[in-house]
Design a protein around this motif. Structure first.
Motif, PDB file in Angstrom:
ATOM      1  N   ILE A   1      55.237  41.219  37.686  1.00 58.70           N
ATOM      2  CA  ILE A   1      56.269  40.682  38.573  1.00 58.70           C
ATOM      3  C   ILE A   1      57.038  41.800  39.277  1.00 58.70           C
ATOM      4  O   ILE A   1      57.500  41.634  40.409  1.00 58.70           O
ATOM      5  CB  ILE A   1      57.232  39.766  37.788  1.00 58.70           C
ATOM      6  N   SER A   2      57.133  42.977  38.650  1.00 57.42           N
ATOM      7  CA  SER A   2      57.832  44.100  39.274  1.00 57.42           C
ATOM      8  C   SER A   2      57.043  44.709  40.420  1.00 57.42           C
ATOM      9  O   SER A   2      57.616  45.418  41.259  1.00 57.42           O
ATOM     10  CB  SER A   2      58.137  45.183  38.226  1.00 57.42           C
ATOM     11  N   SER A   3      55.749  44.461  40.469  1.00 61.50           N
ATOM     12  CA  SER A   3      54.933  45.000  41.564  1.00 61.50           C
ATOM     13  C   SER A   3      55.096  44.203  42.859  1.00 61.50           C
ATOM     14  O   SER A   3      54.724  44.695  43.932  1.00 61.50           O
ATOM     15  CB  SER A   3      53.458  45.023  41.160  1.00 61.50           C
TER      16      SER A   3
ATOM     17  N   PHE B   1      47.391  47.945  44.127  1.00 60.50           N
ATOM     18  CA  PHE B   1      46.787  48.575  42.950  1.00 60.50           C
ATOM     19  C   PHE B   1      47.583  48.235  41.689  1.00 60.50           C
ATOM     20  O   PHE B   1      47.005  47.878  40.654  1.00 60.50           O
ATOM     21  CB  PHE B   1      46.738  50.088  43.143  1.00 60.50           C
ATOM     22  N   THR B   2      48.906  48.325  41.765  1.00 59.43           N
ATOM     23  CA  THR B   2      49.746  48.016  40.604  1.00 59.43           C
ATOM     24  C   THR B   2      49.584  46.570  40.174  1.00 59.43           C
ATOM     25  O   THR B   2      49.445  46.265  38.984  1.00 59.43           O
ATOM     26  CB  THR B   2      51.224  48.298  40.932  1.00 59.43           C
ATOM     27  N   PHE B   3      49.588  45.672  41.162  1.00 61.82           N
ATOM     28  CA  PHE B   3      49.428  44.255  40.840  1.00 61.82           C
ATOM     29  C   PHE B   3      48.035  43.972  40.272  1.00 61.82           C
ATOM     30  O   PHE B   3      47.891  43.210  39.310  1.00 61.82           O
ATOM     31  CB  PHE B   3      49.658  43.402  42.084  1.00 61.82           C
ATOM     32  N   ALA B   4      47.005  44.599  40.853  1.00 55.95           N
ATOM     33  CA  ALA B   4      45.638  44.369  40.381  1.00 55.95           C
ATOM     34  C   ALA B   4      45.453  44.868  38.947  1.00 55.95           C
ATOM     35  O   ALA B   4      44.776  44.220  38.136  1.00 55.95           O
ATOM     36  CB  ALA B   4      44.642  45.062  41.314  1.00 55.95           C
ATOM     37  N   VAL B   5      46.055  46.005  38.613  1.00 57.23           N
ATOM     38  CA  VAL B   5      45.973  46.512  37.235  1.00 57.23           C
ATOM     39  C   VAL B   5      46.652  45.547  36.278  1.00 57.23           C
ATOM     40  O   VAL B   5      46.103  45.194  35.217  1.00 57.23           O
ATOM     41  CB  VAL B   5      46.609  47.920  37.140  1.00 57.23           C
TER      42      VAL B   5
ATOM     43  N   ALA C   1      41.080  47.064  33.501  1.00 60.50           N
ATOM     44  CA  ALA C   1      41.978  46.691  34.600  1.00 60.50           C
ATOM     45  C   ALA C   1      42.073  47.803  35.639  1.00 60.50           C
ATOM     46  O   ALA C   1      42.049  47.542  36.849  1.00 60.50           O
ATOM     47  CB  ALA C   1      43.365  46.368  34.043  1.00 60.50           C
ATOM     48  N   VAL C   2      42.164  49.042  35.194  1.00 64.61           N
ATOM     49  CA  VAL C   2      42.273  50.170  36.123  1.00 64.61           C
ATOM     50  C   VAL C   2      40.987  50.325  36.928  1.00 64.61           C
ATOM     51  O   VAL C   2      41.018  50.522  38.156  1.00 64.61           O
ATOM     52  CB  VAL C   2      42.607  51.466  35.355  1.00 64.61           C
ATOM     53  N   VAL C   3      39.838  50.247  36.261  1.00 59.74           N
ATOM     54  CA  VAL C   3      38.558  50.382  36.965  1.00 59.74           C
ATOM     55  C   VAL C   3      38.392  49.265  37.985  1.00 59.74           C
ATOM     56  O   VAL C   3      37.974  49.497  39.139  1.00 59.74           O
ATOM     57  CB  VAL C   3      37.391  50.380  35.953  1.00 59.74           C
TER      58      VAL C   3
ATOM     59  N   VAL D   1      40.646  49.995  40.968  1.00 61.07           N
ATOM     60  CA  VAL D   1      40.140  51.105  41.785  1.00 61.07           C
ATOM     61  C   VAL D   1      38.998  50.639  42.678  1.00 61.07           C
ATOM     62  O   VAL D   1      38.952  50.962  43.881  1.00 61.07           O
ATOM     63  CB  VAL D   1      39.684  52.273  40.882  1.00 61.07           C
ATOM     64  N   VAL D   2      38.078  49.849  42.135  1.00 62.71           N
ATOM     65  CA  VAL D   2      36.950  49.354  42.928  1.00 62.71           C
ATOM     66  C   VAL D   2      37.443  48.408  44.023  1.00 62.71           C
ATOM     67  O   VAL D   2      36.984  48.471  45.176  1.00 62.71           O
ATOM     68  CB  VAL D   2      35.916  48.658  42.020  1.00 62.71           C
ATOM     69  N   HIS D   3      38.395  47.547  43.682  1.00 62.02           N
ATOM     70  CA  HIS D   3      38.969  46.649  44.688  1.00 62.02           C
ATOM     71  C   HIS D   3      39.582  47.448  45.844  1.00 62.02           C
ATOM     72  O   HIS D   3      39.352  47.137  47.025  1.00 62.02           O
ATOM     73  CB  HIS D   3      40.046  45.759  44.048  1.00 62.02           C
TER      74      HIS D   3
END
Length: 318
Positions: free
Chosen positions: A61-63, A89-93, A139-141, A144-146
């Motif tokens: 929610i902070s993203s 990126f923050t939201f996707a992670v 989640a990070v990978v 990054v791909v997205h």
């Protein structure tokens, strides 16, 4: 664009909703994190994963929400390309980690109900840390791909994002090239991040329900249902809306509909999760009451100590 296309009274209502939801999410999930961390009786895998989920909800929610609140002012309706990449990126992670953590929590409930004798030997601390670490890495990978697929597109047309944050559908609609191949790749990635965990959760709950109905005690069945019910509600709302928004191909972006659906997994889920997991959990409520009693008792002892010190200082001076 945020919600600038709506009437001013409605904008005021939405602003109040976002502000209250954000404050409640920070306070509620923060309370869960503090309570689980400071309460020895909550030292179990279920509450370990719940604490991780609460932290992920705060990140999620902070993203988005702070920028949404800023977008209600004229100066806050712009975002740089780097800022858009960072926000997405923050939201996707956070969203990807929530997908895997909800799946891990389903596995934890499966082991606790279907294999109670093996639960303590399987769900050890090392495995809990490993599953959490794998969730963050996945989640990070995935994020990054997205980003590598989405932000290499040429955005040479309109720069108006018809949404309240940088999400895949509105950004795809702004590209001035044929995005079919990119959409297929993003669809496969989204399906991997949502459909596979959903199938695993469904399989877990089929086994859980089978085991629950085999219990002879009505009290045991009720306890098992109450333990799994809160998690199941979060799963249905989060996965249902996220899959409906992102698992679409060659479907024109609908600004109003997609914004309303995005509210559920961006704002509503992080807001209601503290109520789902704490207000209906007897152990959590007992731990919160115990911590509050300790806090007030500590304050009372400090006040008494300060009063005694003042009295002693007065007597000594006399």
């Amino acid at each position: 664009m945020g919600f600038s296309d709506l009437s001013p009274p409605l904008q005021g209502t939405i602003f109040t909703f976002f502000l209250c939801a954000y404050i409640f999410t920070l306070v509620g999930n923060g309370l869960i994190i503090v309570t689980i961390t400071l309460s020895p009786q909550l030292n179990s895998p279920m509450y370990f994963f719940l604490r991780t989920l609460s932290f992920v909800e705060i990140c999620c929610i902070s993203s988005t929400v702070p920028k949404v609140l800023q977008s209600f002012t004229l100066m806050g309706r712009t975002i740089s390309f780097t800022g858009c990449v960072t926000q997405f990126f923050t939201f996707a992670v956070a969203a990807g980690c929530e997908c895997t953590i909800l799946t891990v929590m389903a596995f934890d409930r499966y082991m606790a109900i279907c294999h109670p004798l093996r639960y303590s030997s399987v769900m050890r601390a090392n495995l809990c840390y490993l599953l959490t670490m794998v969730s963050w890495i996945f989640a990070v990978v995935n994020a990054v791909v997205h980003c590598s697929l989405l932000f290499r597109l040429p955005y040479c047309g309109s720069h108006l994002i018809a949404h309240f944050f940088c999400d895949v559908p509105p950004l795809i609609s702004l590209a001035c090239v044929n995005t079919f191949s990119i959409e297929v790749c993003l669809l496969i990635l989204s399906a991997t991040a949502t459909v596979i965990p959903t199938v695993l959760i469904i399989c877990s709950y089929i086994n859980i329900l089978t085991s629950i109905f085999q219990l002879h005690s009505a009290e045991s069945r009720y306890k098992a249902f109450s333990t799994c019910g809160s998690h199941l509600v979060s799963v249905v709302i989060f996965y249902g809306t996220a899959m409906f928004v992102h698992l679409r191909l060659d479907n024109p972006f609908s600004s109003y509909n997609d914004r309303m659906l995005a509210l559920s997994y961006c704002v509503i889920i992080p807001t209601i999760n503290p109520m789902i997991y704490s207000l209906k959990n007897k152990e959590m409520k007992a731990a919160i009451r115990k911590l509050s009693h300790k806090h007030f008792r500590f304050q009372g002892l400090n006040k008494q100590k300060n009063y005694n010190n003042k009295c002693y200082s007065g007597i000594k001076s006399k």
